[in-house]
Design a protein around this motif. Structure first.
Motif, PDB file in Angstrom:
ATOM      1  N   GLN A  98       0.812  -1.217   0.000  1.00 53.75           N
ATOM      2  CA  GLN A  98       0.000   0.000   0.000  1.00 53.75           C
ATOM      3  C   GLN A  98       0.848   1.271   0.000  1.00 53.75           C
ATOM      4  OE1 GLN A  98      -2.959   0.004   3.070  1.00 53.75           O
ATOM      5  NE2 GLN A  98      -3.822  -1.954   2.443  1.00 53.75           N
ATOM      6  N   LEU A  99       2.149   1.100  -0.216  1.00 50.12           N
ATOM      7  CA  LEU A  99       3.051   2.247  -0.208  1.00 50.12           C
ATOM      8  C   LEU A  99       3.653   2.482  -1.583  1.00 50.12           C
ATOM      9  CD1 LEU A  99       5.026   1.554   3.104  1.00 50.12           C
ATOM     10  CD2 LEU A  99       3.093   3.111   2.778  1.00 50.12           C
ATOM     11  N   ASN A 100       3.794   3.741  -1.924  1.00 54.24           N
ATOM     12  CA  ASN A 100       4.609   4.159  -3.060  1.00 54.24           C
ATOM     13  C   ASN A 100       5.936   4.564  -2.417  1.00 54.24           C
ATOM     14  OD1 ASN A 100       4.760   5.090  -5.975  1.00 54.24           O
ATOM     15  ND2 ASN A 100       5.391   6.925  -4.866  1.00 54.24           N
ATOM     16  N   TRP A 101       6.973   3.770  -2.623  1.00 54.37           N
ATOM     17  CA  TRP A 101       8.207   4.027  -1.896  1.00 54.37           C
ATOM     18  C   TRP A 101       9.425   3.848  -2.786  1.00 54.37           C
ATOM     19  CZ3 TRP A 101      12.251   0.655  -0.563  1.00 54.37           C
ATOM     20  CH2 TRP A 101      12.067  -0.682  -0.933  1.00 54.37           C
ATOM     21  N   GLY A 102      10.517   4.371  -2.314  1.00 51.08           N
ATOM     22  CA  GLY A 102      11.791   4.237  -2.994  1.00 51.08           C
ATOM     23  C   GLY A 102      12.884   4.775  -2.088  1.00 51.08           C
ATOM     24  N   TYR A 103      14.072   4.902  -2.646  1.00 49.15           N
ATOM     25  CA  TYR A 103      15.186   5.394  -1.849  1.00 49.15           C
ATOM     26  C   TYR A 103      16.246   5.988  -2.761  1.00 49.15           C
ATOM     27  CZ  TYR A 103      17.486   1.071  -3.297  1.00 49.15           C
ATOM     28  OH  TYR A 103      18.024   0.057  -4.045  1.00 49.15           O
ATOM     29  N   LEU A 104      17.117   6.774  -2.143  1.00 49.59           N
ATOM     30  CA  LEU A 104      18.254   7.367  -2.835  1.00 49.59           C
ATOM     31  C   LEU A 104      19.515   6.980  -2.074  1.00 49.59           C
ATOM     32  CD1 LEU A 104      16.725  10.915  -3.277  1.00 49.59           C
ATOM     33  CD2 LEU A 104      16.924   9.174  -5.047  1.00 49.59           C
ATOM     34  N   THR A 105      20.552   6.578  -2.796  1.00 49.58           N
ATOM     35  CA  THR A 105      21.850   6.288  -2.197  1.00 49.58           C
ATOM     36  C   THR A 105      22.940   6.884  -3.072  1.00 49.58           C
ATOM     37  OG1 THR A 105      22.153   4.198  -3.376  1.00 49.58           O
ATOM     38  CG2 THR A 105      21.105   4.075  -1.200  1.00 49.58           C
ATOM     39  N   HIS A 106      24.127   6.952  -2.517  1.00 43.41           N
ATOM     40  CA  HIS A 106      25.282   7.370  -3.306  1.00 43.41           C
ATOM     41  C   HIS A 106      25.571   6.241  -4.295  1.00 43.41           C
ATOM     42  CE1 HIS A 106      29.312   8.528  -4.443  1.00 43.41           C
ATOM     43  NE2 HIS A 106      29.101   9.708  -3.871  1.00 43.41           N
ATOM     44  N   PRO A 107      25.736   6.551  -5.585  1.00 36.55           N
ATOM     45  CA  PRO A 107      25.879   5.487  -6.579  1.00 36.55           C
ATOM     46  C   PRO A 107      27.121   4.613  -6.400  1.00 36.55           C
ATOM     47  CG  PRO A 107      26.168   7.655  -7.598  1.00 36.55           C
ATOM     48  CD  PRO A 107      25.756   7.880  -6.174  1.00 36.55           C
ATOM     49  N   GLU A 108      28.219   5.180  -5.892  1.00 36.49           N
ATOM     50  CA  GLU A 108      29.436   4.376  -5.736  1.00 36.49           C
ATOM     51  C   GLU A 108      29.613   3.825  -4.330  1.00 36.49           C
ATOM     52  OE1 GLU A 108      30.253   7.684  -7.365  1.00 36.49           O
ATOM     53  OE2 GLU A 108      29.619   6.636  -9.169  1.00 36.49           O
ATOM     54  N   GLU A 109      29.246   4.625  -3.332  1.00 38.51           N
ATOM     55  CA  GLU A 109      29.499   4.246  -1.943  1.00 38.51           C
ATOM     56  C   GLU A 109      28.218   4.338  -1.120  1.00 38.51           C
ATOM     57  OE1 GLU A 109      32.561   6.867  -0.552  1.00 38.51           O
ATOM     58  OE2 GLU A 109      33.655   6.672  -2.428  1.00 38.51           O
ATOM     59  N   PRO A 110      27.396   3.298  -1.143  1.00 40.32           N
ATOM     60  CA  PRO A 110      26.138   3.371  -0.386  1.00 40.32           C
ATOM     61  C   PRO A 110      26.359   3.177   1.119  1.00 40.32           C
ATOM     62  CG  PRO A 110      26.295   1.267  -1.512  1.00 40.32           C
ATOM     63  CD  PRO A 110      27.505   2.061  -1.897  1.00 40.32           C
ATOM     64  N   THR A 111      26.640   4.294   1.838  1.00 41.56           N
ATOM     65  CA  THR A 111      26.811   4.222   3.290  1.00 41.56           C
ATOM     66  C   THR A 111      25.560   4.683   4.023  1.00 41.56           C
ATOM     67  OG1 THR A 111      27.791   6.425   3.326  1.00 41.56           O
ATOM     68  CG2 THR A 111      29.310   4.546   3.180  1.00 41.56           C
ATOM     69  N   ARG A 112      24.715   5.437   3.326  1.00 41.08           N
ATOM     70  CA  ARG A 112      23.428   5.852   3.884  1.00 41.08           C
ATOM     71  C   ARG A 112      22.426   5.929   2.751  1.00 41.08           C
ATOM     72  NH1 ARG A 112      25.084  11.964   5.539  1.00 41.08           N
ATOM     73  NH2 ARG A 112      26.166  10.814   7.133  1.00 41.08           N
TER      74      ARG A 112
END
Length: 160
Positions: free
Chosen positions: A58-72
């Motif tokens: 029931q959620l429209n969701w996603g995320y953003l990360t650093h493309p090379e170094e996903p630390t957050r």
């Protein structure tokens, strides 16, 4: 969030719709040390399932990360029935519905920076830190346009 392959998808399905930020819950999460890029999506989906009062379907969701170094990661989620009721979500017309702040991703700042962004009767404050191409925090409010117009009129009356 697993996105389908584009293959022979019609042109209308490639359209991305920006939605005012106040519809979205956002949270910046530190990712576990050493997490593989391929595991980030599953980790965030599990985290969202644990924290959300709504089923993930029931959620429209996603995320953003650093493309090379996903630390957050900055995770965002909106309740689909709320988006549909507001006329903001119609997948016959669009393929993705993203928060408006997504248009500010990819910026690179050398010091802590705050950006104010206005979109469809909403005002958002985006917090950026050096080295992160997405905001680490988003605060957003909705305003009614007639209030904005009245404020301008009141200012003109005071100056008369």
């Amino acid at each position: 969030m697993q996105l389908p392959e584009f293959g022979n998808v019609s042109q209308a399905q490639h359209r991305v719709v920006l939605v005012p930020d106040y519809y979205f819950y956002t949270e910046c999460l530190e990712l576990p040390e050493g997490i593989e890029k391929d595991d980030v999506s599953n980790y965030l989906e599990y985290t969202l399932e644990e924290e959300s009062p709504f089923p993930i379907e029931q959620l429209n969701w996603g995320y953003l990360t650093h493309p090379e170094e996903p630390t957050r990661a900055l995770i965002y989620a909106a309740f689909k029935p709320r988006l549909k009721a507001a006329g903001k979500l119609d997948f016959d017309d669009a393929y993705h519905a993203l928060p408006a702040f997504a248009s500010h991703t990819g910026m690179n700042f050398t010091e802590n920076t705050i950006i104010l962004s206005e979109f469809e009767n909403s005002l958002s404050k985006l917090f950026f830190v050096p080295g992160q191409p997405f905001p680490i925090k988003v605060e957003s409010i909705q305003y009614r346009p007639e209030l904005k117009d009245n404020d301008e009129t009141d200012d003109e009356n005071e100056n008369s």
